[in-house]
Design an enzyme around this catalytic site. Sequence first.
Site, PDB file in Angstrom:
ATOM      1  N   CYS B  78       0.817  -1.213  -0.046  1.00 31.75           N
ATOM      2  CA  CYS B  78       0.053  -0.186  -0.091  1.00 31.75           C
ATOM      3  C   CYS B  78       0.633   1.118   0.021  1.00 31.75           C
ATOM      4  CB  CYS B  78      -1.084  -0.073   1.253  1.00 31.75           C
ATOM      5  SG  CYS B  78      -1.803   1.704   1.394  1.00 31.75           S
ATOM      6  N   VAL B  79       0.453   2.147  -1.011  1.00 31.76           N
ATOM      7  CA  VAL B  79       1.439   3.362  -1.107  1.00 31.76           C
ATOM      8  C   VAL B  79       1.608   4.263   0.198  1.00 31.76           C
ATOM      9  CG1 VAL B  79      -0.354   4.512  -2.396  1.00 31.76           C
ATOM     10  CG2 VAL B  79       2.089   5.118  -2.596  1.00 31.76           C
TER      11      VAL B  79
END
Lengths: 98, 119, 125
Positions: B78-79
Amino acid sequence: MLHIVNKSPTERKSLDTCLRIAAPGTILLIEDAVYAATRGTEVEARVKAAMQRFRICALLPDLEARAVADRVIEGVATVDYGGFVDLVAEHRNCQSWL
Amino acid sequence: MNLGILVNEGPYQHQAADSAYLFCKAALAKGHQIHRVFFYHDGVNNSTRLTEPPQDDRNIVARWSKLAQDHNVDLVVCVAAALRRGIRDDNLAPGFRISGLGQLVESGIQADRLVVFGD
Amino acid sequence: MSEESGTVKKFMFVNRTAPYGTVYALESLEVVLISAAFEQDVSLVFIEDGVWQLKKGQQTKGIETKNFSPTYRALEGYDVEKLYVERESLAARGLTEDDLLVDVTVLAAEELGKLMDEQDVVLSF
């Protein structure tokens, strides 16, 4: 539904919450939750009572790692990771009680 | 069967990453597919190539990379969670990619099951 | 945003942790918003310490952390309208519906269990 529990029942309430809320189905005990599958603990009676409504399984590698594979409550099935996968596949959905 | 996996805890601190990995390995051995492994919360720490465990310990990050290489498993970090924790493209281990939370929701939609591992 | 137009699954988010002590409540909310953008059938459940997430009057200035509780009130704007709280969890914490910052449906444990069974994807953090 498959309910996956991973918390020790003598430290956290995850298992009790699961038992209170979950509709009848299967419970798989993994990680520290495998202590719930053992004889003589303060939660044994609750686990045995729950066996009327749930099929209860425990992950054998986690039991073995914790040196409690020889004290599993009668009627609790043990499974390996392959058995864990089968349980996930057999049930149409799963919930992790983290 | 196509299985989506969510890992919410970092390696070495909690067993979640080990359980998730062993689950994936068993599922692949049984002929299932892993649709995607999504790493969220501290789970993003599974993806840093800067990890150097002692020689007698398992290398959790390298294990994921090998799984991706051998079985073409999509490892998505997840960024937002990654940037918060100092995980960026330049310290990402092989086989991982950074993307948005939409990839998790998409896995929930496309996979037959989504299994959550965490604390 | 909706790459999977046509496929609508029932997504349930099970919130069991108090806010601020850990990041789970905040990051769970972020997934909820994305799921809504994918036009999925989203419900949120608050049980155990998760009910504290909805307590009115959160003031986070002193802990220098963002107060994300207003987001629960904004969920309606994303068509996320199914918010459920378990009755026993609320009562065990000395709370009533009046203490909550958003309208919820209060359910008994058994009703909640049935609802959980009907889901396609259950996410818990």
